[in-house]
Design a protein around this motif. Structure first.
Motif, PDB file in Angstrom:
ATOM      1  N   SER A 289       0.829  -1.208   0.000  1.00  0.00           N
ATOM      2  CA  SER A 289       0.000   0.000   0.000  1.00  0.00           C
ATOM      3  C   SER A 289       0.864   1.257   0.000  1.00  0.00           C
ATOM      4  CB  SER A 289      -0.930   0.005   1.218  1.00  0.00           C
ATOM      5  OG  SER A 289      -1.813  -1.097   1.181  1.00  0.00           O
ATOM      6  N   LEU A 290       2.007   1.212   0.681  1.00  0.00           N
ATOM      7  CA  LEU A 290       2.923   2.341   0.645  1.00  0.00           C
ATOM      8  C   LEU A 290       3.491   2.518  -0.753  1.00  0.00           C
ATOM      9  CD1 LEU A 290       4.534   4.609   1.993  1.00  0.00           C
ATOM     10  CD2 LEU A 290       6.240   2.896   2.655  1.00  0.00           C
ATOM     11  N   GLU A 291       3.858   1.424  -1.409  1.00  0.00           N
ATOM     12  CA  GLU A 291       4.394   1.513  -2.765  1.00  0.00           C
ATOM     13  C   GLU A 291       3.346   2.072  -3.723  1.00  0.00           C
ATOM     14  OE1 GLU A 291       7.466   1.219  -3.240  1.00  0.00           O
ATOM     15  OE2 GLU A 291       7.986   0.280  -1.336  1.00  0.00           O
ATOM     16  N   HIS A 292       2.103   1.686  -3.523  1.00  0.00           N
ATOM     17  CA  HIS A 292       1.022   2.209  -4.357  1.00  0.00           C
ATOM     18  C   HIS A 292       0.888   3.723  -4.175  1.00  0.00           C
ATOM     19  CE1 HIS A 292      -2.695   2.296  -6.615  1.00  0.00           C
ATOM     20  NE2 HIS A 292      -3.345   2.784  -5.579  1.00  0.00           N
ATOM     21  N   LEU A 293       1.002   4.179  -2.941  1.00  0.00           N
ATOM     22  CA  LEU A 293       0.933   5.613  -2.672  1.00  0.00           C
ATOM     23  C   LEU A 293       2.107   6.348  -3.309  1.00  0.00           C
ATOM     24  CD1 LEU A 293      -0.227   8.117  -1.219  1.00  0.00           C
ATOM     25  CD2 LEU A 293       1.058   7.419   0.820  1.00  0.00           C
ATOM     26  N   LEU A 294       3.286   5.795  -3.194  1.00  0.00           N
ATOM     27  CA  LEU A 294       4.471   6.446  -3.739  1.00  0.00           C
ATOM     28  C   LEU A 294       4.396   6.592  -5.255  1.00  0.00           C
ATOM     29  CD1 LEU A 294       7.237   4.662  -1.632  1.00  0.00           C
ATOM     30  CD2 LEU A 294       6.487   7.033  -1.408  1.00  0.00           C
ATOM     31  N   GLU A 295       3.758   5.631  -5.912  1.00  0.00           N
ATOM     32  CA  GLU A 295       3.660   5.661  -7.372  1.00  0.00           C
ATOM     33  C   GLU A 295       2.541   6.578  -7.866  1.00  0.00           C
ATOM     34  OE1 GLU A 295       3.109   1.602  -8.394  1.00  0.00           O
ATOM     35  OE2 GLU A 295       5.119   0.987  -7.712  1.00  0.00           O
ATOM     36  N   ALA A 296       1.614   6.917  -6.991  1.00  0.00           N
ATOM     37  CA  ALA A 296       0.461   7.734  -7.386  1.00  0.00           C
ATOM     38  C   ALA A 296       0.876   9.186  -7.599  1.00  0.00           C
ATOM     39  CB  ALA A 296      -0.624   7.651  -6.323  1.00  0.00           C
TER      40      ALA A 296
END
Length: 229
Positions: free
Chosen positions: A211-218
């Protein structure tokens, strides 16, 4: 679209530089968040890489997950022993406003955030019985209620948000709400509350590293990024 509103990838925006995460479930093996110590340590290492400075570990306490203060403190000590990074780690809890919370509040058996902020939540679908009375009890005990992720409560409308704020209740934003991680309704509410200046704190509410990686990519607009507390 003007340059001021141009979207930027979160990882490149500087949003997380020096940031405090006021809400996450990284403490391992205590709730529906991280299960293994090694995964929690990997998450904390990633936090360091992306710029976080402090992390408040806020495991659930509710009737379905009746963590005790003593057991959470022991698990936090275990994590502190295992972790040798630079983040400043703190222990608090996310408290469902249910009967167990009422009992713990009566006994003053609580894990608040700094400055006696007490992170509280409700069901996403229905308010607890006498919610205003519970919040008043929190304040009467010398704590300051901080409502976790108000944008996710489907039963709340803007009038209710305004009434809570008028009553001195602080709001904590889940940053991932702004990128649609909890659906379009939560995203819309989060955007409106943010634009209205109604958030006081923010956090990841992280349950897994992906979920953190998803946020970072957004990507988020520059205006939105500047408003996140």
């Amino acid at each position: 679209m003007g340059l001021f509103n141009r979207s930027i990838q979160v990882s490149a925006s500087g949003l997380l530089d020096g940031r405090t995460d006021w809400h996450c479930h990284i403490l391992p093996g205590v709730d529906d968040g991280f299960k293994r110590m090694e995964d929690s340590l990997a998450a904390l290492a990633r936090y360091e890489q992306v710029g976080f400075r402090e992390v408040w570990l806020t495991p659930h306490i509710m009737e379905d997950i009746p963590n005790t203060t003593a057991s959470l403190r022991q698990r936090f000590t275990d994590l502190q022993v295992a972790y040798n990074g630079k983040l400043r780690l703190h222990l608090a809890s996310e408290n469902m406003m249910d009967q167990l919370f009422t009992e713990r509040l009566e006994a003053m058996d609580l894990l608040p955030l700094s400055n006696k902020r007490l992170l509280v939540e409700t069901s996403y679908f229905n308010p607890p019985y006498d919610m205003d009375g519970i919040l008043a009890s929190v304040k009467s005990r010398g704590f300051f209620p901080l409502l976790a992720h108000p944008e996710r409560y489907m039963y709340m409308d803007f009038r209710r948000y305004e009434a809570l704020k008028a009553d001195g209740i602080e709001f904590q934003l889940n940053i991932s709400s702004l990128i649609g991680s909890y659906g379009p309704e939560a995203q819309s509410k989060a955007t409106k509350l943010l634009d209205a200046g109604m958030y006081d704190y923010s956090g990841t509410d992280l349950h897994r590293l992906s979920s953190l990686e998803h946020l970072l990519e957004a990507r988020l607009g520059k205006k939105t990024l500047k408003l996140i507390p």
